[in-house]
Design an enzyme around this catalytic site. Sequence first.
Site, PDB file in Angstrom:
ATOM      1  N   GLY B  41       0.815  -1.214   0.000  1.00  0.00           N
ATOM      2  CA  GLY B  41       0.000   0.000   0.000  1.00  0.00           C
ATOM      3  C   GLY B  41       0.844   1.256   0.000  1.00  0.00           C
ATOM      4  N   GLY B  42       2.089   1.117   0.418  1.00  0.00           N
ATOM      5  CA  GLY B  42       3.016   2.252   0.352  1.00  0.00           C
ATOM      6  C   GLY B  42       2.632   3.411   1.241  1.00  0.00           C
ATOM      7  N   CYS B  44       0.858   6.132   0.586  1.00  0.00           N
ATOM      8  CA  CYS B  44      -0.544   6.545   0.448  1.00  0.00           C
ATOM      9  C   CYS B  44      -1.432   5.829   1.446  1.00  0.00           C
ATOM     10  CB  CYS B  44      -1.017   6.239  -0.977  1.00  0.00           C
ATOM     11  SG  CYS B  44      -2.782   6.186  -1.148  1.00  0.00           S
ATOM     12  N   GLY B 182       4.449  24.870   5.560  1.00  0.00           N
ATOM     13  CA  GLY B 182       4.023  24.397   4.240  1.00  0.00           C
ATOM     14  C   GLY B 182       2.517  24.243   4.186  1.00  0.00           C
ATOM     15  N   GLU B 205       3.260  29.549   5.038  1.00  0.00           N
ATOM     16  CA  GLU B 205       3.500  29.207   3.627  1.00  0.00           C
ATOM     17  C   GLU B 205       4.413  30.285   3.015  1.00  0.00           C
ATOM     18  OE1 GLU B 205       2.785  26.684   1.375  1.00  0.00           O
ATOM     19  OE2 GLU B 205       3.960  27.977   0.034  1.00  0.00           O
ATOM     20  N   GLY B 272       7.092  19.190   1.093  1.00  0.00           N
ATOM     21  CA  GLY B 272       7.313  18.434  -0.142  1.00  0.00           C
ATOM     22  C   GLY B 272       8.039  17.127   0.082  1.00  0.00           C
ATOM     23  N   ALA B 320      -1.334   9.769  -5.672  1.00  0.00           N
ATOM     24  CA  ALA B 320      -1.571   8.327  -5.731  1.00  0.00           C
ATOM     25  C   ALA B 320      -2.335   7.921  -6.984  1.00  0.00           C
ATOM     26  CB  ALA B 320      -2.340   7.884  -4.492  1.00  0.00           C
ATOM     27  N   HIS B 444     -32.113  16.640  -8.565  1.00  0.00           N
ATOM     28  CA  HIS B 444     -32.472  17.660  -7.591  1.00  0.00           C
ATOM     29  C   HIS B 444     -33.038  16.982  -6.356  1.00  0.00           C
ATOM     30  CE1 HIS B 444     -33.827  21.500  -6.026  1.00  0.00           C
ATOM     31  NE2 HIS B 444     -34.973  20.925  -5.737  1.00  0.00           N
TER      32      HIS B 444
END
Lengths: 465, 465
Positions: B41-42, B44, B182, B205, B272, B320, B444
């Site tokens: 899954g890493g 992410c 950041g 930032e 980053g 991802a 709607h």
Amino acid sequence: MAETTEYDLIVIGGGPAGYAGAIRAGQLGKKVACIEQERAGGTCLNWGCIPTKALLKSAELYQKMKKSDIHGITAKEVSFDFAKVIERSRGVSNQMAKGVEFLLKKNKVDYFIGRGLVNAPGMVSITEGEHKGKFFKTKNILVATGCKMRHIPGLDYDGVRVMTSREALAATHQPKSVIIVGAGAIGVEFAYFYNALGTKVTLVEMLPQILPVEDDEVSKTLHRALEKQGIAIHTGTTCENFRVGKNSVKVDLAKDGKKTEIEAETLLSAIGVVANIDGVLANNVKPELDRNFLKVGDDYQTTVKGIYGAGDIIGPPWLAHVATFEAVSAVNGMFGHGTPKRVKLFPGCTYCQPQVASTGLTEKAAKEKKLDYKVGKFPFTASGKAVASADSDGFVKVISDAKTGEIYGAHIIGAEATELIAEYGLAVEMEATVDEIHQTIHAHPTLSEALMEAAAATTGEAIHI
Amino acid sequence: MAETTEYDLIVIGGGPAGYAGAIRAGQLGKKVACIEQERAGGTCLNWGCIPTKALLKSAELYQKMKKSDIHGITAKEVSFDFAKVIERSRGVSNQMAKGVEFLLKKNKVDYFIGRGLVNAPGMVSITEGEHKGKFFKTKNILVATGCKMRHIPGLDYDGVRVMTSREALAATHQPKSVIIVGAGAIGVEFAYFYNALGTKVTLVEMLPQILPVEDDEVSKTLHRALEKQGIAIHTGTTCENFRVGKNSVKVDLAKDGKKTEIEAETLLSAIGVVANIDGVLANNVKPELDRNFLKVGDDYQTTVKGIYGAGDIIGPPWLAHVATFEAVSAVNGMFGHGTPKRVKLFPGCTYCQPQVASTGLTEKAAKEKKLDYKVGKFPFTASGKAVASADSDGFVKVISDAKTGEIYGAHIIGAEATELIAEYGLAVEMEATVDEIHQTIHAHPTLSEALMEAAAATTGEAIHI
């Protein structure tokens, strides 16, 4: 004849068809009037779509709060004030109705409260209400008087023992138990709402499944989910012998020749609608009708020149978004702004939890049409966003042409289904293929990925199942 | 060389690129292995998109519960257990990681825990972990090792005083105050999360706006909303002279030549990512790199034949969903299943409240490209569903060609923006026009109607504004 003014268009009815048609005519610079007997916004805004969504939001939040510990959040004495829930819903309707009145004004629509009557092509008068006695000449008439709830014959809709959704939306007392007759969108939404707030709910549907127009698999999944929530559901069952007492209502449920008596504090009937046609047309004005609905041509004109119809009054599907489209399309055509288009494709939504939404053909319809189709399905249990949100009931099902991949229909049951359906609505409208949906990068993690994966599943290319 | 097995494909990395590429190869009937040094899954799934969504869901629910009285719902002592909030989030990651392991198995992917090394084209070994010493021959190699969080030089990321999102996701202690460096998606999401749960948040930032890649109007609207929620925001500001003490962190904020010292219990940096390239390639394997990211061609092949790259390791946008698309596209191409496609269009999402989502060009980019464009905008205050849900902050903005109406980009800030963007994603992919969106009937009442109205507003045809 107290007064005459000449208009380009007079719209009778201020609901989603009427006000939208009037505003569109205003945008086109036309002299237009809109006559509404009650409140701008019509049934949808005052007694339908909008206030029910406010109620459902309260019910959902209450349910989420009761289960908040799964998210690490705790609270004591979670409860609700039923009258306040209803009150907020009325407030939302009121705010939106004012908004529509503002929009009519902004678009220079003359807005009259009263009952509009078509005296003849080009002639409209107001027969009741504040502006009674006014008389107008007009080049075009758009009848957009909509529908009202169908009543079970012989019952007194007193708003206490017997109600339609309309009375229920105003009732500040929560019934301890309710029998809901009819499991279309309205019946199902009220079943979810009352049950979520602790009312004992019995939902009865004559047809073999709840939400009869939806795909079988979706209906079955919803049936199980609602039963699990505690709603007693009787499909393929008719109600007979209604007995309204002082403190309760008794009904016989008939199924397969057997009868069972049930009793509840209140009965809510949600068995469809009837046309609001009485008193709209003078005796000499006789456009062709079909079961009291106006018959219209491709340009939304009735069989009487200059008299148009749009919205619920021209027949099913009786949906606000269809009504708006029809009225705008009719008005555009009337004034030479493009070719009017009759509605063939539209989404349908039910806002219970899990939500249900669909567009295009069901699998059953595809079978009946003998189409060579494929099915792609993806369950929300395999969606990271759904799992992270603790909301993974349901699935996406897409039906497409087995050879070309063109999408025939899409069916969603689950969280935010009513928002997610929009993408498939555009896809079917644009004759997109499942491959085109699959090749469109969808943001991760979102529920919308399930739409892409269902498309990919059609050809065995879904990654997450 | 303890062992040799010959594969069609070996994937190094088990994240959204790696596992998806491996599964796709498995679907194509190829003999494939996936080597992951940590958990399927890493980033992410384990340390990014998925666990943060679980945290944000808890934060949102807590906020909604504190304001539930507007819906007629009451509760006493609404509180949360921070450790449980974190724990649930870890549980969701764990569940999803197991899911990916199951999918790898189901698709007959040999899955190895360890550190993969490209010894040469066609040769891969495992240098660390459970399967250390294994050596494989393979026809193709896909490097999908992704990125890791960039650190501020000189700071010790101890997970207490100084963290990246990775450490924050595991920290069961809630800081009383935090400085977030950041204001990209990660910084903004953590700012929302901590602030919603009562931590004092300062968000800094360097660039002139938060969410620098988003449309100016969206960023400004979010800026105001987050400030209103209580977050202190400093844009156009750099952080200097980090001083990590025993109980707090001090930082100098520099703006327009002025410096101000601020102090907080914890500092979270979200500045980053850097490429995970160290130890992935043997010394003699030298594909061309660009700032440590693999350079790849249209077929995702690096400058060394047989070695491919996909996902974060081939450079921005580091998302991802882009990574998954790239890996699947690379694998399809590798095995002759269609022509690989490089990614030009993708949605971007930030899951704070109100949510932000976009696809295609910002207005600024359209200006810079000197395009002849029009803007259509629709505010959620005019949406019945948003008002009924008491969630009417934000708007939809669509940018299209002034002549043809082709959609260049769409920008949404508001409830469910991250789901709603899917429709515009498809629209831009299919080169749809604003008129085609406008002519598609939207259900709607839904928030998705705002997408249609924004399109209609481009030509002055929106009904509800």
